[in-house]
Design a protein around this motif. Structure first.
Motif, PDB file in Angstrom:
ATOM      1  N   LEU A   1      12.310  -8.675  -4.518  1.00  0.00           N
ATOM      2  CA  LEU A   1      11.043  -7.971  -4.332  1.00  0.00           C
ATOM      3  C   LEU A   1      11.243  -6.545  -3.824  1.00  0.00           C
ATOM      4  O   LEU A   1      10.603  -5.611  -4.314  1.00  0.00           O
ATOM      5  CB  LEU A   1      10.147  -8.749  -3.356  1.00  0.00           C
ATOM      6  CG  LEU A   1       9.635 -10.115  -3.837  1.00  0.00           C
ATOM      7  CD1 LEU A   1       8.873 -10.807  -2.708  1.00  0.00           C
ATOM      8  CD2 LEU A   1       8.741  -9.966  -5.064  1.00  0.00           C
ATOM      9  N   TYR A   2      12.111  -6.374  -2.835  1.00  0.00           N
ATOM     10  CA  TYR A   2      12.347  -5.029  -2.295  1.00  0.00           C
ATOM     11  C   TYR A   2      13.006  -4.134  -3.337  1.00  0.00           C
ATOM     12  O   TYR A   2      12.613  -2.978  -3.512  1.00  0.00           O
ATOM     13  CB  TYR A   2      13.217  -5.105  -1.034  1.00  0.00           C
ATOM     14  CG  TYR A   2      13.627  -3.748  -0.506  1.00  0.00           C
ATOM     15  CD1 TYR A   2      12.704  -2.931   0.150  1.00  0.00           C
ATOM     16  CD2 TYR A   2      14.937  -3.277  -0.657  1.00  0.00           C
ATOM     17  CE1 TYR A   2      13.076  -1.673   0.627  1.00  0.00           C
ATOM     18  CE2 TYR A   2      15.315  -2.030  -0.174  1.00  0.00           C
ATOM     19  CZ  TYR A   2      14.376  -1.226   0.467  1.00  0.00           C
ATOM     20  OH  TYR A   2      14.744   0.020   0.923  1.00  0.00           O
TER      21      TYR A   2
ATOM     22  N   GLN B   1      19.710  -2.922   1.756  1.00  0.00           N
ATOM     23  CA  GLN B   1      18.647  -3.583   2.513  1.00  0.00           C
ATOM     24  C   GLN B   1      17.674  -2.526   3.042  1.00  0.00           C
ATOM     25  O   GLN B   1      18.069  -1.373   3.277  1.00  0.00           O
ATOM     26  CB  GLN B   1      19.242  -4.361   3.688  1.00  0.00           C
ATOM     27  CG  GLN B   1      20.097  -5.556   3.277  1.00  0.00           C
ATOM     28  CD  GLN B   1      19.263  -6.671   2.679  1.00  0.00           C
ATOM     29  OE1 GLN B   1      18.998  -6.694   1.469  1.00  0.00           O
ATOM     30  NE2 GLN B   1      18.819  -7.596   3.509  1.00  0.00           N
ATOM     31  N   PRO B   2      16.411  -2.875   3.262  1.00  0.00           N
ATOM     32  CA  PRO B   2      15.447  -1.886   3.776  1.00  0.00           C
ATOM     33  C   PRO B   2      15.865  -1.292   5.112  1.00  0.00           C
ATOM     34  O   PRO B   2      15.564  -0.130   5.403  1.00  0.00           O
ATOM     35  CB  PRO B   2      14.141  -2.688   3.892  1.00  0.00           C
ATOM     36  CG  PRO B   2      14.526  -4.132   3.779  1.00  0.00           C
ATOM     37  CD  PRO B   2      15.771  -4.172   2.982  1.00  0.00           C
TER      38      PRO B   2
ATOM     39  N   ALA C   1      11.535  11.142  -1.663  1.00  0.00           N
ATOM     40  CA  ALA C   1      12.399  10.739  -0.548  1.00  0.00           C
ATOM     41  C   ALA C   1      11.564  10.163   0.593  1.00  0.00           C
ATOM     42  O   ALA C   1      11.919   9.133   1.190  1.00  0.00           O
ATOM     43  CB  ALA C   1      13.211  11.941  -0.054  1.00  0.00           C
ATOM     44  N   GLU C   2      10.444  10.788   0.865  1.00  0.00           N
ATOM     45  CA  GLU C   2       9.554  10.297   1.917  1.00  0.00           C
ATOM     46  C   GLU C   2       8.967   8.942   1.548  1.00  0.00           C
ATOM     47  O   GLU C   2       8.892   8.035   2.383  1.00  0.00           O
ATOM     48  CB  GLU C   2       8.436  11.311   2.157  1.00  0.00           C
ATOM     49  CG  GLU C   2       8.920  12.618   2.780  1.00  0.00           C
ATOM     50  CD  GLU C   2       7.844  13.680   2.808  1.00  0.00           C
ATOM     51  OE1 GLU C   2       6.690  13.381   2.412  1.00  0.00           O
ATOM     52  OE2 GLU C   2       8.145  14.823   3.218  1.00  0.00           O
ATOM     53  N   TYR C   3       8.550   8.778   0.296  1.00  0.00           N
ATOM     54  CA  TYR C   3       7.949   7.507  -0.127  1.00  0.00           C
ATOM     55  C   TYR C   3       8.936   6.348   0.033  1.00  0.00           C
ATOM     56  O   TYR C   3       8.585   5.277   0.543  1.00  0.00           O
ATOM     57  CB  TYR C   3       7.508   7.579  -1.592  1.00  0.00           C
ATOM     58  CG  TYR C   3       6.484   8.643  -1.923  1.00  0.00           C
ATOM     59  CD1 TYR C   3       5.678   9.207  -0.937  1.00  0.00           C
ATOM     60  CD2 TYR C   3       6.324   9.093  -3.238  1.00  0.00           C
ATOM     61  CE1 TYR C   3       4.744  10.193  -1.255  1.00  0.00           C
ATOM     62  CE2 TYR C   3       5.393  10.069  -3.557  1.00  0.00           C
ATOM     63  CZ  TYR C   3       4.608  10.616  -2.567  1.00  0.00           C
ATOM     64  OH  TYR C   3       3.690  11.580  -2.885  1.00  0.00           O
ATOM     65  N   VAL C   4      10.176   6.566  -0.415  1.00  0.00           N
ATOM     66  CA  VAL C   4      11.195   5.508  -0.368  1.00  0.00           C
ATOM     67  C   VAL C   4      11.541   5.156   1.079  1.00  0.00           C
ATOM     68  O   VAL C   4      11.569   3.973   1.460  1.00  0.00           O
ATOM     69  CB  VAL C   4      12.455   5.958  -1.143  1.00  0.00           C
ATOM     70  CG1 VAL C   4      13.646   5.067  -0.816  1.00  0.00           C
ATOM     71  CG2 VAL C   4      12.181   5.943  -2.644  1.00  0.00           C
TER      72      VAL C   4
ATOM     73  N   LEU D   1       8.183   0.840   6.947  1.00  0.00           N
ATOM     74  CA  LEU D   1       7.068  -0.103   7.112  1.00  0.00           C
ATOM     75  C   LEU D   1       7.562  -1.547   7.021  1.00  0.00           C
ATOM     76  O   LEU D   1       7.110  -2.418   7.767  1.00  0.00           O
ATOM     77  CB  LEU D   1       6.007   0.146   6.033  1.00  0.00           C
ATOM     78  CG  LEU D   1       5.174   1.419   6.116  1.00  0.00           C
ATOM     79  CD1 LEU D   1       4.258   1.529   4.907  1.00  0.00           C
ATOM     80  CD2 LEU D   1       4.361   1.456   7.403  1.00  0.00           C
ATOM     81  N   ILE D   2       8.483  -1.790   6.090  1.00  0.00           N
ATOM     82  CA  ILE D   2       9.018  -3.140   5.904  1.00  0.00           C
ATOM     83  C   ILE D   2       9.831  -3.571   7.119  1.00  0.00           C
ATOM     84  O   ILE D   2       9.666  -4.680   7.641  1.00  0.00           O
ATOM     85  CB  ILE D   2       9.866  -3.204   4.617  1.00  0.00           C
ATOM     86  CG1 ILE D   2       8.971  -3.023   3.395  1.00  0.00           C
ATOM     87  CG2 ILE D   2      10.627  -4.530   4.519  1.00  0.00           C
ATOM     88  CD1 ILE D   2       9.713  -2.789   2.095  1.00  0.00           C
TER      89      ILE D   2
END
Length: 289
Positions: A119-120, A160-161, A182-185, A191-192
Motif C-alpha cells: 500500500l505504501y 519504509q515510510p 518532494a514535499e508531497y512525498v 503523516l504515516i
C-alpha cells in the motif's frame, strides 16, 4: 526452497501483467520465461517470492516459489491476494458484453487487476507519477527506490515510510524531484509515521470515505486517490476521468474527433458499473505499446 502450484478460477492473462510490469525498471521479471520476483514485506522482514506462469489465458496455472519455510502460509496468502486469482474474470467479461465496450473486451479477454506489491509503495508511486510523462515518472521512481530503498536477492524494495519521513526536501530535489513533489512525498510519509494516516485502516473503508480523506492531504488529488484505490487496494469501480490515457483510449475506441469531456465520459460509461476499474484498465491496455 518450497513451491506450490495454484490455478486461477477463470481466464487470466498473466502475460499482460508481465508486459505492464515490464515498463517499470524496478520490477524483476522475465517475460520469455514468464516469471516475476515479488518483494514481500511481512512486518520488518523482507522476502522474495517468485511467481511463474505455466498455463494459458484459458487454463491459467501458476507456480509460487519461496526460499524459506518461515511464514510460508502468510507469503502464499499475500501472493494470492495480490494476483487476485479467485476473481472470476469470465463474469466480468459477460458483464461488458452487454455494454458499449463489448468489442474491446472481446479483444482483450482475461485482463486482471493485479495489485501493487504494498500500500505504501503504491501511494508513493502514484504521488511521484502524477502529472509526469510515464518515462520520466519511472526514472524518478527508480532513483527514489535505489537511493533510499534496498535490495534482497537482486530485487528492489521500496523504502519504509520511517526512512522517507526523516529526509530533507533537498535530498529528493537532488534526484530531480520538484520542490512540491518532494514535499508531497516526505510530508505524506511523515503523516504515516505519526499515525495520522493509517493506510491499512483506510483500505478497509468505502471508496467515498477514502477519496474524502486522501484528497485532504496536500499533494493528493482525485487521480492519485483513484489510482491508489485501484492498484493499491484492488477496488473494482474506479473510472479516473482526469486520466489522459483513458481519454485518449475513449477517443480512439469511439472514433471521436476530440478527447471526450467529463460529461461525455459519464454518458459513455453508463452500464459499466460496478466494474469500471476493469473498463479503465482495458482501455489503458488498448493503447499501450
Amino acid at each position: 526452497m518450497w513451491k506450490i502450484e495454484v490455478e486461477a478460477v477463470s481466464t487470466y492473462d498473466f502475460d499482460y501483467t508481465l508486459a505492464r510490469w515490464s515498463m517499470d525498471p524496478l520490477t524483476s521479471l522475465n517475460r520469455k520465461e514468464r516469471w516475476v520476483n515479488v518483494p514481500v514485506k511481512l512486518g520488518d522482514r523482507p522476502y522474495v517470492v517468485r511467481v511463474i506462469g505455466h498455463g494459458t489465458v484459458e487454463s491459467p496455472v501458476f507456480e509460487i516459489r519461496g526460499e524459506s519455510e518461515e511464514n510460508k502460509e502468510e507469503l502464499i496468502e499475500h501472493i494470492y491476494k495480490l494476483f487476485r486469482w479467485d476473481r472470476d474474470l469470465d463474469e466480468i467479461h459477460r458483464h461488458f458484453l452487454n455494454t458499449s465496450l463489448k468489442s474491446l473486451f472481446n479483444n482483450y479477454p482475461g485482463t486482471p487487476i493485479v495489485k501493487d506489491f504494498h500500500l505504501y509503495d503504491c501511494l508513493m508511486k502514484v504521488i511521484i507519477h502524477q502529472q509526469l510523462n510515464i518515462k520520466f515518472a519511472h526514472i524518478l521512481t527508480k532513483r527514489f527506490v535505489e537511493q533510499f530503498g534496498f535490495q534482497r536477492d537482486g530485487v528492489w524494495f521500496y523504502p519504509q515510510p520511517e526512512v522517507i519521513a526523516e529526509l530533507d526536501y533537498n535530498q529528493l530535489r537532488e534526484l530531480q524531484f520538484s520542490q512540491r513533489k518532494a514535499e508531497y512525498v516526505i510530508d505524506t510519509s511523515r503523516l504515516i509515521t505519526r499515525g495520522e494516516l493509517d493506510l491499512q485502516g483506510l483500505a478497509e473503508q468505502s471508496n467515498e470515505e477514502v477519496m474524502k480523506k486522501l484528497v485532504k492531504i496536500r499533494g493528493i488529488g482525485p487521480w492519485t486517490a483513484e489510482n491508489w484505490l485501484m492498484f493499491g487496494v484492488g477496488r473494482e469501480d474506479l473510472f479516473p476521468r482526469a486520466d489522459i490515457g483513458i481519454q485518449n483510449a475513449l477517443k480512439r475506441y469511439f472514433e471521436l474527433d476530440n478527447k471526450p469531456d467529463y460529461e461525455q465520459m459519464d454518458q459513455q460509461s453508463v452500464g459499466w458499473e460496478p466494474l469500471r476499474s476493469y473498463a479503465s484498465l482495458t482501455l489503458w491496455r488498448s493503447i499501450e505499446g
